[in-house]
Scaffold this active site. Structure first.
Site, mmCIF file in Angstrom:
data_model
loop_
_atom_site.group_PDB
_atom_site.id
_atom_site.type_symbol
_atom_site.label_atom_id
_atom_site.label_comp_id
_atom_site.label_asym_id
_atom_site.label_seq_id
_atom_site.Cartn_x
_atom_site.Cartn_y
_atom_site.Cartn_z
ATOM 1 N N ASP A 12 21.876 62.869 50.352
ATOM 2 C CA ASP A 12 22.662 63.824 49.563
ATOM 3 C C ASP A 12 23.711 64.573 50.375
ATOM 4 O O ASP A 12 24.061 65.718 50.070
ATOM 5 C CB ASP A 12 21.729 64.840 48.861
ATOM 6 C CG ASP A 12 20.715 64.147 47.985
ATOM 7 O OD1 ASP A 12 21.039 63.080 47.431
ATOM 8 O OD2 ASP A 12 19.586 64.657 47.863
ATOM 9 N N LYS A 15 27.889 61.456 50.208
ATOM 10 C CA LYS A 15 28.421 60.101 50.474
ATOM 11 C C LYS A 15 29.278 59.595 49.315
ATOM 12 O O LYS A 15 30.329 58.996 49.529
ATOM 13 C CB LYS A 15 27.249 59.116 50.716
ATOM 14 C CG LYS A 15 26.371 59.487 51.888
ATOM 15 C CD LYS A 15 25.173 58.558 52.000
ATOM 16 C CE LYS A 15 24.147 58.735 50.904
ATOM 17 N NZ LYS A 15 23.453 60.027 50.886
ATOM 18 N N LYS A 17 31.117 61.135 47.036
ATOM 19 C CA LYS A 17 32.462 61.727 47.029
ATOM 20 C C LYS A 17 33.308 61.131 48.159
ATOM 21 O O LYS A 17 34.486 60.814 47.964
ATOM 22 C CB LYS A 17 32.369 63.256 47.204
ATOM 23 C CG LYS A 17 33.734 63.833 47.482
ATOM 24 C CD LYS A 17 33.801 65.279 47.822
ATOM 25 C CE LYS A 17 35.119 65.494 48.572
ATOM 26 N NZ LYS A 17 35.666 66.823 48.470
ATOM 27 N N GLY A 39 21.442 58.872 44.285
ATOM 28 C CA GLY A 39 22.239 59.538 43.253
ATOM 29 C C GLY A 39 23.510 60.005 43.922
ATOM 30 O O GLY A 39 23.476 60.935 44.713
ATOM 31 N N HIS A 40 24.605 59.303 43.688
ATOM 32 C CA HIS A 40 25.875 59.615 44.357
ATOM 33 C C HIS A 40 26.831 60.233 43.338
ATOM 34 O O HIS A 40 27.229 59.572 42.379
ATOM 35 C CB HIS A 40 26.477 58.348 44.980
ATOM 36 C CG HIS A 40 25.626 57.790 46.089
ATOM 37 N ND1 HIS A 40 25.965 56.673 46.802
ATOM 38 C CD2 HIS A 40 24.447 58.218 46.615
ATOM 39 C CE1 HIS A 40 25.027 56.438 47.712
ATOM 40 N NE2 HIS A 40 24.098 57.353 47.609
ATOM 41 N N THR A 128 11.021 59.201 44.497
ATOM 42 C CA THR A 128 11.783 59.406 43.260
ATOM 43 C C THR A 128 11.110 58.670 42.087
ATOM 44 O O THR A 128 11.589 58.755 40.963
ATOM 45 C CB THR A 128 13.216 58.867 43.417
ATOM 46 O OG1 THR A 128 13.136 57.478 43.757
ATOM 47 C CG2 THR A 128 13.982 59.613 44.510
ATOM 48 N N GLN A 221 20.646 57.069 50.719
ATOM 49 C CA GLN A 221 19.693 57.913 51.447
ATOM 50 C C GLN A 221 20.353 58.416 52.743
ATOM 51 O O GLN A 221 21.555 58.549 52.792
ATOM 52 C CB GLN A 221 18.378 57.175 51.736
ATOM 53 C CG GLN A 221 17.536 56.879 50.489
ATOM 54 C CD GLN A 221 18.033 55.720 49.659
ATOM 55 O OE1 GLN A 221 18.189 54.619 50.157
ATOM 56 N NE2 GLN A 221 18.295 55.954 48.399
ATOM 57 N N ARG A 302 16.369 71.084 46.010
ATOM 58 C CA ARG A 302 16.359 70.554 47.379
ATOM 59 C C ARG A 302 15.950 71.675 48.341
ATOM 60 O O ARG A 302 16.334 72.835 48.137
ATOM 61 C CB ARG A 302 17.748 70.039 47.759
ATOM 62 C CG ARG A 302 18.178 68.823 46.947
ATOM 63 C CD ARG A 302 19.606 68.407 47.304
ATOM 64 N NE ARG A 302 20.057 67.281 46.506
ATOM 65 C CZ ARG A 302 21.324 67.087 46.124
ATOM 66 N NH1 ARG A 302 22.262 67.946 46.474
ATOM 67 N NH2 ARG A 302 21.656 66.042 45.395
HETATM 68 P P1 GDP Z 1 25.140 61.713 47.978
HETATM 69 O O1 GDP Z 1 23.818 61.247 47.480
HETATM 70 O O2 GDP Z 1 25.231 61.705 49.460
HETATM 71 O O3 GDP Z 1 26.300 61.001 47.343
HETATM 72 O O4 GDP Z 1 25.265 63.251 47.555
HETATM 73 P P2 GDP Z 1 24.856 63.872 46.120
HETATM 74 O O5 GDP Z 1 25.862 63.470 45.114
HETATM 75 O O6 GDP Z 1 23.432 63.603 45.813
HETATM 76 O O7 GDP Z 1 24.928 65.426 46.461
HETATM 77 C C1 GDP Z 1 26.079 66.008 46.950
HETATM 78 C C2 GDP Z 1 26.490 67.141 45.997
HETATM 79 O O8 GDP Z 1 27.428 67.974 46.631
HETATM 80 C C3 GDP Z 1 27.159 66.667 44.741
HETATM 81 O O9 GDP Z 1 26.844 67.533 43.685
HETATM 82 C C4 GDP Z 1 28.648 66.746 45.075
HETATM 83 O O10 GDP Z 1 29.462 66.931 43.922
HETATM 84 C C5 GDP Z 1 28.664 67.976 45.924
HETATM 85 N N1 GDP Z 1 29.689 68.005 46.990
HETATM 86 C C6 GDP Z 1 30.165 67.004 47.754
HETATM 87 N N2 GDP Z 1 31.025 67.471 48.694
HETATM 88 C C7 GDP Z 1 31.087 68.809 48.489
HETATM 89 C C8 GDP Z 1 31.782 69.871 49.150
HETATM 90 O O11 GDP Z 1 32.501 69.690 50.129
HETATM 91 N N3 GDP Z 1 31.569 71.136 48.663
HETATM 92 C C9 GDP Z 1 30.770 71.398 47.602
HETATM 93 N N4 GDP Z 1 30.633 72.659 47.192
HETATM 94 N N5 GDP Z 1 30.107 70.424 46.964
HETATM 95 C C10 GDP Z 1 30.250 69.155 47.410
HETATM 96 P P1 IMO Z 2 20.991 59.517 48.121
HETATM 97 O O1 IMO Z 2 21.557 58.128 48.281
HETATM 98 C C1 IMO Z 2 17.761 62.285 49.005
HETATM 99 C C2 IMO Z 2 13.724 60.628 49.281
HETATM 100 C C3 IMO Z 2 12.730 61.010 48.211
HETATM 101 C C4 IMO Z 2 11.441 60.945 49.001
HETATM 102 C C5 IMO Z 2 11.689 59.740 49.919
HETATM 103 C C6 IMO Z 2 11.121 58.432 49.396
HETATM 104 O O2 IMO Z 2 21.360 60.182 46.851
HETATM 105 O O3 IMO Z 2 21.261 60.331 49.338
HETATM 106 P P2 IMO Z 2 11.759 56.745 47.465
HETATM 107 O O4 IMO Z 2 12.058 56.977 46.002
HETATM 108 O O5 IMO Z 2 12.868 56.135 48.214
HETATM 109 O O6 IMO Z 2 10.466 56.036 47.667
HETATM 110 O O7 IMO Z 2 11.530 58.228 48.068
HETATM 111 O O8 IMO Z 2 13.085 59.623 50.047
HETATM 112 N N1 IMO Z 2 14.984 60.036 48.761
HETATM 113 C C7 IMO Z 2 16.158 60.682 48.758
HETATM 114 N N2 IMO Z 2 16.466 61.945 49.120
HETATM 115 N N3 IMO Z 2 18.734 61.445 48.585
HETATM 116 C C8 IMO Z 2 18.442 60.168 48.259
HETATM 117 O O9 IMO Z 2 19.409 59.260 48.004
HETATM 118 C C9 IMO Z 2 17.094 59.743 48.297
HETATM 119 N N4 IMO Z 2 16.460 58.586 48.011
HETATM 120 C C10 IMO Z 2 15.184 58.778 48.322
HETATM 121 O O10 IMO Z 2 12.982 62.311 47.722
HETATM 122 O O11 IMO Z 2 11.306 62.078 49.805
HETATM 123 MG MG MG Z 3 22.258 61.907 46.285
#
Ligand code: GDP
Ligand code: IMO
Ligand code: MG
Length: 420
Positions: A12, A15, A17, A39-40, A128, A221, A302
């Protein structure tokens, strides 16, 4: 030529964005591991979209998106995602391709994930529950079914055989839930999947490389969730690090150029497991609130804490990171003082290394404190106008890691990113 974008923390990092931002410079965006546990989040015409399995280049016209062999694919969630993406006018027949070697997540894999987590009680991983672990187990156990198997006339027989094996395991767990509805959805989604572009992923991508196309591999991840190098057993079941690109797409290592690591300006983790810089207090609560730190896949809050340079240095080492993108700098705007973890203390000894395990004894973080910028930064659009205090923070991180932050993201929007 292949560049990689991957997470350096526990997922999270933003990535989605960042891939969406860089995608315009590439011809192909490819996922190489993970599955719908990811979840991106990205914004398209100011509308929020969360992608789980489809690569984050999908909203760019003319870019090819590949779901590689290293991914585990849930046809049900894929169908749902495809419907969402198609509602933006994207023609997936033209720009989405799926490797036939990718393994399928079956309804019983999801059930097994749930049953295994329930059986672990308070030692649970915090999965998850998307069936990731059991599907990768069937892959390495040499039992799994792959996307290419769908085109085989004996698919149903193979499915029934594997389902029976799973049922025996579920009986052992005394798992009673009725999964008939899941199965019905699954078979409907398989028909949909068969209509998509199923390709031999390794030839598909190597042909592109040989034709001079630019490839961007999108990690899911984060490095600290890697099956080998993460905080085992509190990890996911795939190689999330740059090495996973080779096995997850069929690409030779010498084809990889840049490894772009994404880190937040602080740190989060969702699910169980050690997190040395976790702030289980009001400051952590504030980070969660301002950063809107709730899982994009599960909605879970989180866990939040300060940036951990020991873990980041480790992640840069095992990935061969060449450039860093620091996201969510704006989330720190409100803080007067910031802490940066520069070492771990275990049994009175300080170390700059990530230990073999850290859940039996969580290392105590050694902090260096910095003045916060304490001023709004999300409207900034060039490095020059960023607060000096932020530059001091960034420079310290660069020096510690020996790799430079090249971009600072200062908001969730597509254009909120600054070249350093
Ligand atoms: P990913 O799994 O690495 O793609 O990240 P996620 O989408 O799960 O979580 C990142 C969250 O931070 C999302 O809600 C994005 O919209 C938000 N986000 C990304 N970059 C920024 C930033 O620079 N500032 C803020 N405030 N939010 C951001
Ligand atoms: P993105 O790509 C954050 C975490 C779960 C759990 C562990 C194992 O959005 O960054 P799994 O379902 O893979 O067996 O869970 O890994 N986890 C993540 N945490 N971002 C993710 O993906 C994750 N995918 C799995 O919360 O702790
Ligand atoms: Mg994510």
């Amino acid at each position: 030529m292949v560049d990689v974008i991957l997470g350096l923390q526990w997922g999270d990092e933003g990535k989605g964005k960042i891939v969406d931002f860089f995608a315009k410079d590439y011809d192909v965006v490819a996922r190489f591991q993970g599955g719908p546990n990811a979840g991106h989040t990205l914004y398209v015409n100011d509308k929020k979209v969360v992608l789980h399995q489809i690569p984050s280049g999908v909203f760019h016209k003319g870019i090819t998106n590949l779901i590689g062999n290293g991914v585990v694919l849930d046809p049900v969630t894929l169908k749902r995602e495809c419907d969402t993406v198609a509602s933006f006018g994207i023609d997936l027949k033209k720009n989405l391709f799926i490797a036939e070697r990718a393994h399928l997540i079956l309804p019983t894999h999801r059930a097994l994930d749930k049953a295994a987590e329930l059986s672990k009680g308070n030692q649970k991983i915090g999965s998850t529950l998307k069936g990731i672990g059991p599907t990768y187990m069937d892959k390495t156990g040499r039992n799994g079914l792959r996307v290419g198997d769908l085109l085989d006339k004996n698919f149903t027989t193979s499915y029934i055989k594997l389902r029976l094996k799973h049922q025996r395991l579920l009986d052992n767990y005394n798992f009673q839930e009725d999964i008939t509805a899941w199965e019905q959805e699954f078979f409907e989604a398989l028909e949909f999947l068969k209509e998509l572009n199923i390709v031999n992923g390794e030839y598909f991508i190597n042909d592109k490389i040989n034709a001079g196309k630019r490839i961007l591999a999108e990690g899911a991840q984060g490095s600290m969730l890697d099956i080998d190098f993460g905080t085992f057993p509190y990890v996911t079941s795939s190689n999330t690090i740059s090495a996973g690109v080779c096995s997850g797409l069929g690409i030779a290592p010498q084809k990889i150029r840049d490894v772009i690591g994404v880190t937040k300006a602080y740190c989060t983790r969702v699910g169980g497991g050690p997190f040395p810089t976790e702030l289980d207090n009001e400051t952590g609560e504030e980070l969660r609130k301002i950063g809107n730190e709730f899982g994009a896949t599960t909605g879970r809050p989180r866990r939040c804490g300060w940036i951990d340079l020991v873990a980041l240095h480790f992640a840069c080492m095992i990935n061969g990171v060449t450039k860093i993108v620091m996201t969510k700098a704006d989330v720190l705007d409100a803080f007067k003082e910031l802490q940066v973890c520069t070492a771990y203390k275990l049994d009175g000894k300080e170390s700059r290394e990530v230990p073999f395990q850290m859940e039996r004894k969580i290392p105590e973080p050694v902090y260096k404190s910095f003045a916060g910028w304490n001023t709004p930064s999300s409207a900034a659009n060039s490095y020059e106008v960023l607060p000096e205090t932020m530059k001091v923070y960034v420079n310290f991180i660069n020096e510690y890691l020996g790799v430079s932050i090249k971009y600072i993201s200062n908001g969730p929007g597509r254009d909120q990113i600054i070249l350093v």
